[in-house]
Design a protein around this motif. Structure first.
Motif, short mmCIF file in Angstrom:
data_model
loop_
_atom_site.label_atom_id
_atom_site.label_comp_id
_atom_site.label_asym_id
_atom_site.label_seq_id
_atom_site.Cartn_x
_atom_site.Cartn_y
_atom_site.Cartn_z
N LYS A 104 0.82 -1.20 0.00
CA LYS A 104 0.00 0.00 0.00
C LYS A 104 0.86 1.26 0.00
N ILE A 105 1.95 1.23 0.76
CA ILE A 105 2.86 2.37 0.77
C ILE A 105 3.51 2.53 -0.60
N LEU A 106 3.95 1.44 -1.20
CA LEU A 106 4.54 1.51 -2.55
C LEU A 106 3.52 2.11 -3.53
N PHE A 107 2.30 1.64 -3.48
CA PHE A 107 1.24 2.17 -4.34
C PHE A 107 1.12 3.69 -4.16
N ALA A 108 1.16 4.14 -2.92
CA ALA A 108 0.95 5.55 -2.60
C ALA A 108 2.16 6.42 -2.95
N ILE A 109 3.35 5.93 -2.74
CA ILE A 109 4.53 6.79 -2.89
C ILE A 109 5.18 6.74 -4.26
N ASP A 110 4.83 5.78 -5.08
CA ASP A 110 5.46 5.67 -6.40
C ASP A 110 5.27 6.97 -7.19
#
Length: 184
Positions: A104-110
């Motif tokens: 979820k963090i990867l999804f958000a910060i990409d």
């Protein structure tokens, strides 16, 4: 898999300095968040960040699908592949939905790291070290600025995490400062 092996795979499929720098940034930002959410697996989070866009330079139209094939051919474990390719959920044809906090963090910060970095390059310092939340929020509202960075994806990412947009942006700025400091 360790970070050096992940970087070698990334560089095998990516030659453009921008794509390599983006992967290194995302990897470092995920490492920052791992220290807070999953400290025993910091390198794992960083590996996922390093590999997340392995296919994008050569196969932008098949992003997060061709990546599955590439990473499998490189002997990358299924769990890393799922985590890395889940960041394209809803935007690409990846079958993987982000479910773990790291995904979820990867999804958000990409997308967000791209917007923050573009904003940093507009500053006299060309750095995130003196960047503030208000500066990024101003650029976020300007749809023409870094138009390739989807604000909708960033907002959805914050929502998936149960964080406010301000929390997500601020923490990502702090993470990028740490990455930048460690790179110098």
């Amino acid at each position: 898999m360790n970070l050096s092996q992940a970087e070698a795979i990334l560089k095998k499929y990516n030659k453009e300095p921008f794509h390599i720098q983006h992967a290194e940034t995302v990897s470092g930002v995920l490492g920052y968040f791992a220290k807070k959410h999953d400290p025993e697996r910091e390198e794992y989070w960083r590996v996922v960040g390093m590999l997340h866009d392995t296919d994008f330079e050569q196969f932008p139209e098949e992003h997060c699908v061709k990546g599955i094939e590439i990473l499998k051919s490189e002997g990358v474990s299924e769990d890393i592949i799922v985590s890395a390719m889940s960041h394209g959920y809803g935007m690409t044809k990846t079958p993987y939905e982000p479910t773990h906090i790291m995904e979820k963090i990867l999804f958000a910060i990409d997308e967000l790291t791209g917007l923050i970095w573009a904003a940093a390059l507009m500053r006299p310092s060309k750095s995130t070290l003196d960047m503030e939340l208000s500066s990024v929020k101003k650029k976020f509202k300007d749809k023409k600025f870094a138009a390739g960075c989807s604000r909708d994806v960033i907002k959805l990412g914050a929502e998936k995490l149960g964080w406010t947009l301000d929390e997500l942006i601020n923490e990502t700025i702090l993470a990028m400062r740490e990455v930048e400091t460690n790179a110098n």
